[in-house]
Design an enzyme around this catalytic site. Structure first.
Site, PDB file in Angstrom:
ATOM      1  N   MET A 159     124.543 -58.418  81.989  1.00 31.05           N
ATOM      2  CA  MET A 159     124.063 -57.126  81.476  1.00 31.05           C
ATOM      3  C   MET A 159     122.983 -57.381  80.422  1.00 31.05           C
ATOM      4  SD  MET A 159     125.738 -54.790  83.087  1.00 31.05           S
ATOM      5  CE  MET A 159     125.077 -53.394  82.156  1.00 31.05           C
TER       6      MET A 159
ATOM      7  N   HIS B 168     129.373 -51.438  90.735  1.00 36.05           N
ATOM      8  CA  HIS B 168     129.510 -52.039  89.402  1.00 36.05           C
ATOM      9  C   HIS B 168     130.607 -51.258  88.675  1.00 36.05           C
ATOM     10  CE1 HIS B 168     127.428 -52.694  85.207  1.00 36.05           C
ATOM     11  NE2 HIS B 168     128.608 -53.289  85.287  1.00 36.05           N
TER      12      HIS B 168
ATOM     13  N   MET C 175     131.900 -45.492  85.942  1.00 36.06           N
ATOM     14  CA  MET C 175     132.335 -45.544  84.529  1.00 36.06           C
ATOM     15  C   MET C 175     133.526 -44.628  84.330  1.00 36.06           C
ATOM     16  SD  MET C 175     128.653 -45.117  82.733  1.00 36.06           S
ATOM     17  CE  MET C 175     127.230 -46.075  83.233  1.00 36.06           C
TER      18      MET C 175
ATOM     19  N   ASP D 217     120.941 -56.311  84.744  1.00 35.92           N
ATOM     20  CA  ASP D 217     121.098 -54.858  84.790  1.00 35.92           C
ATOM     21  C   ASP D 217     120.861 -54.240  83.416  1.00 35.92           C
ATOM     22  OD1 ASP D 217     121.989 -52.255  85.183  1.00 35.92           O
ATOM     23  OD2 ASP D 217     124.046 -52.803  85.713  1.00 35.92           O
TER      24      ASP D 217
ATOM     25  N   SER E 176     119.609 -48.249  90.701  1.00 37.57           N
ATOM     26  CA  SER E 176     120.868 -47.674  90.205  1.00 37.57           C
ATOM     27  C   SER E 176     120.853 -46.166  90.367  1.00 37.57           C
ATOM     28  CB  SER E 176     121.068 -48.016  88.729  1.00 37.57           C
ATOM     29  OG  SER E 176     122.078 -47.172  88.217  1.00 37.57           O
TER      30      SER E 176
ATOM     31  N   HIS F  93     122.871 -49.729  93.844  1.00 36.63           N
ATOM     32  CA  HIS F  93     123.738 -50.081  92.720  1.00 36.63           C
ATOM     33  C   HIS F  93     124.490 -48.829  92.270  1.00 36.63           C
ATOM     34  CE1 HIS F  93     124.824 -52.657  89.311  1.00 36.63           C
ATOM     35  NE2 HIS F  93     124.642 -51.610  88.528  1.00 36.63           N
TER      36      HIS F  93
ATOM     37  N   ASP G 170     127.046 -47.304  89.704  1.00 40.56           N
ATOM     38  CA  ASP G 170     127.632 -47.497  88.377  1.00 40.56           C
ATOM     39  C   ASP G 170     128.828 -46.587  88.180  1.00 40.56           C
ATOM     40  OD1 ASP G 170     125.956 -49.458  86.998  1.00 40.56           O
ATOM     41  OD2 ASP G 170     124.354 -47.987  87.295  1.00 40.56           O
TER      42      ASP G 170
ATOM     43  N   MET H 144     132.709 -50.330  85.837  1.00 41.25           N
ATOM     44  CA  MET H 144     132.869 -50.371  84.378  1.00 41.25           C
ATOM     45  C   MET H 144     134.128 -49.569  84.080  1.00 41.25           C
ATOM     46  SD  MET H 144     128.853 -49.774  83.497  1.00 41.25           S
ATOM     47  CE  MET H 144     128.490 -49.166  85.139  1.00 41.25           C
TER      48      MET H 144
END
Ligand code: DX5
Ligand code: ZN
Length: 215
Positions: free
Chosen positions: A137, A66, A37, A172, A8, A33, A35, A68
């Site tokens: 998760m 990913h 957000m 994760d 990540s 990965h 992330d 979010m």
């Protein structure tokens, strides 16, 4: 069983992403990965589309985005164009899940569905025939460096039982070399690790160490 490694980038040094990616790619990590957000679905903001687009030119790794974020359907096309190969949305997000998964596939990308630790597996089951990867998760989405929540192990095992041996089940959060056996024995085969890789002295060695573990 051999695992797919997904370092990540959240735990990387953002002032030298190019170098950081090079380290894990040369060490054999299969996925990067990413992330994303939005400060809304999760209480933190990370990076987004322009960063992914810039990094795309620097790496051949599978870009595992990913998301979010709230209303992910609005941004799927942009993430696809930016170079994401797998786009994972949260079951807790407020988009129509069916339609968003269809949209991801219509753009020629793989679709993932993520469950926070308190979301029952039953919430994902209706979408099993529409996803290429299930993300369970093992921490609450929003921050790197949290502790692995052991309660999710039963969810991983049950997902593996229902989805069969060849399906990609990603886990994760809070995974290090010392507890890698926990999600893998439960049935995970795609392992996300941020702090354990980019937070270590030698990210390349960390990837090699993860990949050398046989469980
Ligand atoms: C949490 C993110 C994770 C996180 C993992 O919201 O989805 O990918 O970066 O970080 P570590 O491995 O540090 O728990
Ligand atoms: Zn993640």
């Amino acid at each position: 069983m051999s695992i797919i490694m997904a370092p990540s980038l959240l735990a990387a040094d953002f002032s030298k992403l190019d170098e950081e990616i090079q380290k894990v790619e040369s060490a054999g990590a299969e996925y990067l990965h990413l992330d994303v957000m939005d400060g809304h679905l999760v209480p933190n903001i990370s990076f987004g589309i322009p960063v992914i687009q810039s990094l795309r030119k620097k790496s051949q790794m599978v870009f595992d985005a990913h998301l979010m974020i709230s209303e992910p359907h609005k941004y799927i096309e942009a993430f696809a164009k930016a170079g994401a190969d797998i786009i994972t949305i949260h079951v807790e997000s407020d988009s129509n899940i069916d339609e968003t998964l269809d949209l991801i596939h219509s753009l020629g990308k793989k679709a993932g569905l993520a469950l926070n630790p308190d979301a029952e597996l039953s919430r994902a089951i209706p979408y099993f025939d529409k996803i290429d990867m299930l993300l369970i998760m093992s921490v609450y989405a929003g921050f790197g460096g949290q502790k692995y929540i052991m309660d999710v192990n039963d969810k991983i095992s049950e997902a593996r039982r229902l989805l069969g041996p060849d399906f990609d089940i990603q886990v994760d959060g809070g995974i290090y070399l010392h507890n890698l056996h926990v999600p893998v024995s439960a049935g995970a085969n795609v392992i996300v690790a941020g702090s354990a890789v980019f937070g270590s002295e030698d990210a390349a060695q960390a990837v090699r160490d993860f990949k050398a573990v046989t469980i």
